[in-house]
Design an enzyme around this catalytic site. Sequence first.
Site, PDB file in Angstrom:
ATOM      1  N   TYR A 124       0.792  -1.192  -0.017  1.00  0.00           N
ATOM      2  CA  TYR A 124      -0.089   0.083   0.037  1.00  0.00           C
ATOM      3  C   TYR A 124       0.830   1.294  -0.045  1.00  0.00           C
ATOM      4  O   TYR A 124       0.574   2.029  -0.968  1.00  0.00           O
ATOM      5  CB  TYR A 124      -0.854   0.083   1.247  1.00  0.00           C
ATOM      6  CG  TYR A 124      -1.729   1.214   1.362  1.00  0.00           C
ATOM      7  CD1 TYR A 124      -3.227   1.278   0.779  1.00  0.00           C
ATOM      8  CD2 TYR A 124      -1.518   2.358   1.844  1.00  0.00           C
ATOM      9  CE1 TYR A 124      -3.895   2.132   0.822  1.00  0.00           C
ATOM     10  CE2 TYR A 124      -2.337   3.523   1.826  1.00  0.00           C
ATOM     11  CZ  TYR A 124      -3.534   3.599   1.290  1.00  0.00           C
ATOM     12  OH  TYR A 124      -4.423   4.458   1.583  1.00  0.00           O
ATOM     13  N   ASP A 125       1.878   1.352   0.845  1.00  0.00           N
ATOM     14  CA  ASP A 125       2.818   2.417   1.054  1.00  0.00           C
ATOM     15  C   ASP A 125       3.470   2.732  -0.289  1.00  0.00           C
ATOM     16  O   ASP A 125       3.758   3.923  -0.698  1.00  0.00           O
ATOM     17  CB  ASP A 125       3.889   2.260   2.163  1.00  0.00           C
ATOM     18  CG  ASP A 125       3.039   2.295   3.644  1.00  0.00           C
ATOM     19  OD1 ASP A 125       1.797   2.703   3.603  1.00  0.00           O
ATOM     20  OD2 ASP A 125       3.849   1.566   4.426  1.00  0.00           O
ATOM     21  N   SER A 146     -32.712  14.896  18.410  1.00  0.00           N
ATOM     22  CA  SER A 146     -32.548  14.066  19.949  1.00  0.00           C
ATOM     23  C   SER A 146     -33.430  12.782  20.070  1.00  0.00           C
ATOM     24  O   SER A 146     -34.593  12.889  18.978  1.00  0.00           O
ATOM     25  CB  SER A 146     -32.575  14.466  21.064  1.00  0.00           C
ATOM     26  OG  SER A 146     -31.545  15.729  20.936  1.00  0.00           O
ATOM     27  N   LEU A 147     -33.202  11.642  20.573  1.00  0.00           N
ATOM     28  CA  LEU A 147     -34.131  10.536  20.880  1.00  0.00           C
ATOM     29  C   LEU A 147     -34.619  10.703  22.270  1.00  0.00           C
ATOM     30  O   LEU A 147     -33.564  10.706  23.467  1.00  0.00           O
ATOM     31  CB  LEU A 147     -33.145   9.312  20.681  1.00  0.00           C
ATOM     32  CG  LEU A 147     -32.649   9.126  18.921  1.00  0.00           C
ATOM     33  CD1 LEU A 147     -31.983   7.727  19.000  1.00  0.00           C
ATOM     34  CD2 LEU A 147     -34.110   8.877  18.101  1.00  0.00           C
ATOM     35  N   GLU A 162     -30.334  -1.124  16.393  1.00  0.00           N
ATOM     36  CA  GLU A 162     -28.924  -0.706  16.005  1.00  0.00           C
ATOM     37  C   GLU A 162     -28.307  -0.455  17.386  1.00  0.00           C
ATOM     38  O   GLU A 162     -29.006   0.006  18.477  1.00  0.00           O
ATOM     39  CB  GLU A 162     -28.833   0.474  15.183  1.00  0.00           C
ATOM     40  CG  GLU A 162     -29.362  -0.041  13.662  1.00  0.00           C
ATOM     41  CD  GLU A 162     -29.551   1.231  12.963  1.00  0.00           C
ATOM     42  OE1 GLU A 162     -29.372   1.150  11.728  1.00  0.00           O
ATOM     43  OE2 GLU A 162     -29.799   2.453  13.444  1.00  0.00           O
ATOM     44  N   LYS A 166     -26.131   1.785  19.895  1.00  0.00           N
ATOM     45  CA  LYS A 166     -25.915   3.159  20.241  1.00  0.00           C
ATOM     46  C   LYS A 166     -24.548   3.762  20.571  1.00  0.00           C
ATOM     47  O   LYS A 166     -24.198   3.376  21.616  1.00  0.00           O
ATOM     48  CB  LYS A 166     -27.009   3.694  21.297  1.00  0.00           C
ATOM     49  CG  LYS A 166     -27.004   5.213  21.503  1.00  0.00           C
ATOM     50  CD  LYS A 166     -27.883   5.559  22.643  1.00  0.00           C
ATOM     51  CE  LYS A 166     -28.205   7.225  22.956  1.00  0.00           C
ATOM     52  NZ  LYS A 166     -26.904   7.659  23.482  1.00  0.00           N
ATOM     53  N   ASP A 172     -21.046   5.643  21.295  1.00  0.00           N
ATOM     54  CA  ASP A 172     -20.647   6.621  22.247  1.00  0.00           C
ATOM     55  C   ASP A 172     -19.179   7.461  21.914  1.00  0.00           C
ATOM     56  O   ASP A 172     -18.200   6.940  22.202  1.00  0.00           O
ATOM     57  CB  ASP A 172     -20.392   5.858  23.684  1.00  0.00           C
ATOM     58  CG  ASP A 172     -20.302   6.920  24.891  1.00  0.00           C
ATOM     59  OD1 ASP A 172     -20.796   7.967  24.685  1.00  0.00           O
ATOM     60  OD2 ASP A 172     -20.171   6.621  26.207  1.00  0.00           O
ATOM     61  N   ARG A 192     -22.972  17.684  15.619  1.00  0.00           N
ATOM     62  CA  ARG A 192     -24.482  18.012  15.754  1.00  0.00           C
ATOM     63  C   ARG A 192     -24.839  19.193  16.161  1.00  0.00           C
ATOM     64  O   ARG A 192     -25.745  19.801  15.772  1.00  0.00           O
ATOM     65  CB  ARG A 192     -24.931  16.774  16.524  1.00  0.00           C
ATOM     66  CG  ARG A 192     -26.551  17.026  16.982  1.00  0.00           C
ATOM     67  CD  ARG A 192     -27.183  16.029  18.035  1.00  0.00           C
ATOM     68  NE  ARG A 192     -28.322  16.201  18.140  1.00  0.00           N
ATOM     69  CZ  ARG A 192     -29.089  17.316  18.849  1.00  0.00           C
ATOM     70  NH1 ARG A 192     -28.415  17.966  19.315  1.00  0.00           N
ATOM     71  NH2 ARG A 192     -30.395  17.254  19.004  1.00  0.00           N
ATOM     72  N   TYR A 197     -25.344   5.475   9.970  1.00  0.00           N
ATOM     73  CA  TYR A 197     -26.649   4.713  10.259  1.00  0.00           C
ATOM     74  C   TYR A 197     -27.883   5.411   9.803  1.00  0.00           C
ATOM     75  O   TYR A 197     -29.084   4.978   9.910  1.00  0.00           O
ATOM     76  CB  TYR A 197     -26.800   4.490  11.890  1.00  0.00           C
ATOM     77  CG  TYR A 197     -26.531   5.819  12.592  1.00  0.00           C
ATOM     78  CD1 TYR A 197     -27.458   6.827  12.834  1.00  0.00           C
ATOM     79  CD2 TYR A 197     -25.437   5.703  13.237  1.00  0.00           C
ATOM     80  CE1 TYR A 197     -27.085   7.861  13.352  1.00  0.00           C
ATOM     81  CE2 TYR A 197     -25.096   7.004  14.091  1.00  0.00           C
ATOM     82  CZ  TYR A 197     -25.925   8.086  14.154  1.00  0.00           C
ATOM     83  OH  TYR A 197     -25.553   9.061  14.959  1.00  0.00           O
ATOM     84  N   LYS A 204     -36.187   1.581  16.133  1.00  0.00           N
ATOM     85  CA  LYS A 204     -36.700   2.401  15.308  1.00  0.00           C
ATOM     86  C   LYS A 204     -37.713   1.779  14.621  1.00  0.00           C
ATOM     87  O   LYS A 204     -37.701   0.246  14.247  1.00  0.00           O
ATOM     88  CB  LYS A 204     -35.675   3.052  14.128  1.00  0.00           C
ATOM     89  CG  LYS A 204     -34.537   3.496  14.809  1.00  0.00           C
ATOM     90  CD  LYS A 204     -33.578   3.962  13.475  1.00  0.00           C
ATOM     91  CE  LYS A 204     -32.245   4.563  14.138  1.00  0.00           C
ATOM     92  NZ  LYS A 204     -31.358   5.062  12.930  1.00  0.00           N
ATOM     93  N   LYS A 246     -31.400   2.839  27.076  1.00  0.00           N
ATOM     94  CA  LYS A 246     -30.086   3.265  27.764  1.00  0.00           C
ATOM     95  C   LYS A 246     -29.586   2.072  28.731  1.00  0.00           C
ATOM     96  O   LYS A 246     -30.753   1.565  29.461  1.00  0.00           O
ATOM     97  CB  LYS A 246     -30.226   4.354  28.502  1.00  0.00           C
ATOM     98  CG  LYS A 246     -30.497   5.677  27.784  1.00  0.00           C
ATOM     99  CD  LYS A 246     -29.293   6.505  26.974  1.00  0.00           C
ATOM    100  CE  LYS A 246     -28.148   6.818  27.767  1.00  0.00           C
ATOM    101  NZ  LYS A 246     -27.072   7.427  27.422  1.00  0.00           N
ATOM    102  N   CYS A 306       5.109  21.977  46.185  1.00  0.00           N
ATOM    103  CA  CYS A 306       4.882  20.630  46.247  1.00  0.00           C
ATOM    104  C   CYS A 306       4.172  20.154  47.469  1.00  0.00           C
ATOM    105  O   CYS A 306       4.829  20.281  48.495  1.00  0.00           O
ATOM    106  CB  CYS A 306       5.956  19.671  45.855  1.00  0.00           C
ATOM    107  SG  CYS A 306       5.997  17.919  45.976  1.00  0.00           S
ATOM    108  N   CYS A 357       6.985  17.850  49.404  1.00  0.00           N
ATOM    109  CA  CYS A 357       8.299  18.110  49.784  1.00  0.00           C
ATOM    110  C   CYS A 357       8.472  19.697  49.990  1.00  0.00           C
ATOM    111  O   CYS A 357       9.142  19.972  50.486  1.00  0.00           O
ATOM    112  CB  CYS A 357       9.373  17.504  48.939  1.00  0.00           C
ATOM    113  SG  CYS A 357       9.407  18.502  47.370  1.00  0.00           S
ATOM    114  N   CYS A 412       7.157  19.349  40.360  1.00  0.00           N
ATOM    115  CA  CYS A 412       7.912  19.381  41.302  1.00  0.00           C
ATOM    116  C   CYS A 412       9.413  19.017  40.820  1.00  0.00           C
ATOM    117  O   CYS A 412       9.573  17.664  40.038  1.00  0.00           O
ATOM    118  CB  CYS A 412       7.671  18.640  42.515  1.00  0.00           C
ATOM    119  SG  CYS A 412       8.781  18.541  43.549  1.00  0.00           S
ATOM    120  N   CYS A 441      12.066  14.466  47.013  1.00  0.00           N
ATOM    121  CA  CYS A 441      10.623  14.476  47.029  1.00  0.00           C
ATOM    122  C   CYS A 441      10.176  12.995  47.294  1.00  0.00           C
ATOM    123  O   CYS A 441      10.424  12.139  46.438  1.00  0.00           O
ATOM    124  CB  CYS A 441      10.045  15.262  45.716  1.00  0.00           C
ATOM    125  SG  CYS A 441       8.174  15.229  45.834  1.00  0.00           S
TER     126      CYS A 441
END
Length: 677
Positions: free
Chosen positions: A39-40, A84-85, A125, A127, A129, A148, A231, A295, A319, A413, A416, A429, A435
Amino acid sequence: MADSLQRITERMAELVKVLNEHSHRYYTEDTPTISDKEYDLLYDELTALEAESGTTLPNSPTLRVGGDILKGFEPHRHLTRLWSLDKAQDAEDLAAWEARVKKLVADYNAKNPESPLPDPEYVVELKFDGLTLNLTYRGGRLEQASTRGNGVVGEGILAQVKTIRSVPLTIPFTEGTVEVQGEGIMRLSVLEQYNLTAAEPLKNARNAAAGALRNLDPRVTASRKLDAFFYNAGYTNGIGFRDHREMMNFLRGSGFPVNPYVRYFKEFSELAAELEQIAERRHGLDYLIDGAVVKIVDFATRDALGYTDKFPRWAIAFKFEAEETTTTLESVSWEVGRTGKITPLARVEAVELAGVTVQNCTLNNIGDIERKNLKHGLGTRVFIRRSNDVIPEILGKADESEVGQEIVYPTVCPGCGSPLEMRGAHLFCNNRLGCKPQVVGKITHFASRDCMDIETFSGKTAEQLYDQLGVRDAADLYDLTLEQLVGLERFGEKKAANLLAALEKSKSRDLASFLNALGIPNTGKATAKTLSDYYGDLDKLMAAEAEELTALPDVGGIVAESIASFFRDPLMQASIARMRAAGLKAEAERPAVEVADASHPLFGKTVVLTGTLTKLTRDEAAKRLEALGAKVAGSVSKKTHLVIAGEAAGSKLTKARDLGVAVLEDEDELLRLLGME
């Protein structure tokens, strides 16, 4: 001249087509058909032709690398609103939504008997995050990408989204305009690899993705190696869909990455049971989800049911058990790490979150406190989030207008009393030798399992040796005597002898373990192994210049300078010299097989180890596998050839079976493959 330019243009078009096909197979279908090296070579040829011709085709993969830093984000008004849902927190909420859907359908059919709606069919589907993406294509070209925002206006992040290799720059649909929605994510395996060498490890995959996509420097976005799932096609001009299946076929056919999990149900009871299964399986996924989305399949039914002021009536988000909640920020203390970095630790009012009682939360640094408007946040209610079983993170105030007591930043600190210095985003520090928290942390790290693996050693041991025997450096450990140790509290002769034996055993640890134990800034276990494999000799590495080090894989300028500066430090040189004089070898490990045999069945295969092995450790197994020419990976994917499962194997074994990956659970067979029987 014209003929030459035409030949170059034709070759560029051919290369772009081939490279984009291979990228789609690699990033979207997870079925690569050429090696990275091949590929490279094609990519480098394209880059050279673009430089020679002075032109770049609109769908060229070279547009994905990230350009100059942007001055700011431009607002983008979505062609159609991103809704929103509504949320269902439990089975009762979900049943109530189904009842509303059936009533709405029945009411519509009573009023429109000549064109009734079909019985509801549902699609489920995942959800995701991450960060919602809205992509605009005109005439088949990616024209804009945005967040969004408030659902009507978002922020334009086209330069950032172009760095996501699974996002198509062009699509076959050229007759009109479409806007498609999806989620920008960072895979957990990618996050794990990123953090192995990152100067500033990322806390969780969601924030890593969102932060990268909203970073004004697209090169930062590119470095995170983000992914995406799509989606929905929200706005469509020039094409229409009868139902969800047709729309998903359009997305797949256009080259968008669509998650393989999409399930259709006519019986709602079966759907509810499936949601429970998703909740159980989610921790075996290579990306974060916080629920599932249900849905209506039929688009005519969606149109008839319509929307409330906030939500579509034809969809709902189920949820999972809450991983976000609110509580009160009670106090902030400041902890000293082994590098001298001062990190704030928040104490919150105890609260249940994802089945765990939470009292401590992460705040990364002063900048994090400022960004989250928490400078005057003591006593206020805050959002906290728990992800992947790590310490929860404070996301910000629940009510931004609420003002609490001030978080006072330290000037000296807490360990110390030395003055602190601001370096980048963090306080440090600089009292490295005097320390106590720094010294104890360094020695504890030195003795840990992935480093010198000194058995029976702990942080409490390091603290006791610091207080009672004046141990200030890892080299001091090798000067300890039985007489000194037996005089300590809770140190009998047996415990003292065991520690001395463990210290003696540690002298034979390999070079990679020793380099990791030294705690070189901005490096971790993976970089330590890279250095060991490349140099194979401690003296050669210590003499290496930063410029030379940058030639190594995954070693950039900052990391290279950290390594070179570390070994130029007279204190570190003296410490290493003392340890070597005490008998510490720090030699590069010799592979079990000097030259990998290409005929071996594991040669070139990607192997994942999981569970507990009884006849050798996983580290030993991994080293022997690598010596045979196998690649040992940390997570299971479609690219995995074999999963070796020991006792109490968990989610990796489950995922392997779900993906149909070969699994080896016979340890005797493993030993035969490794040439140990």
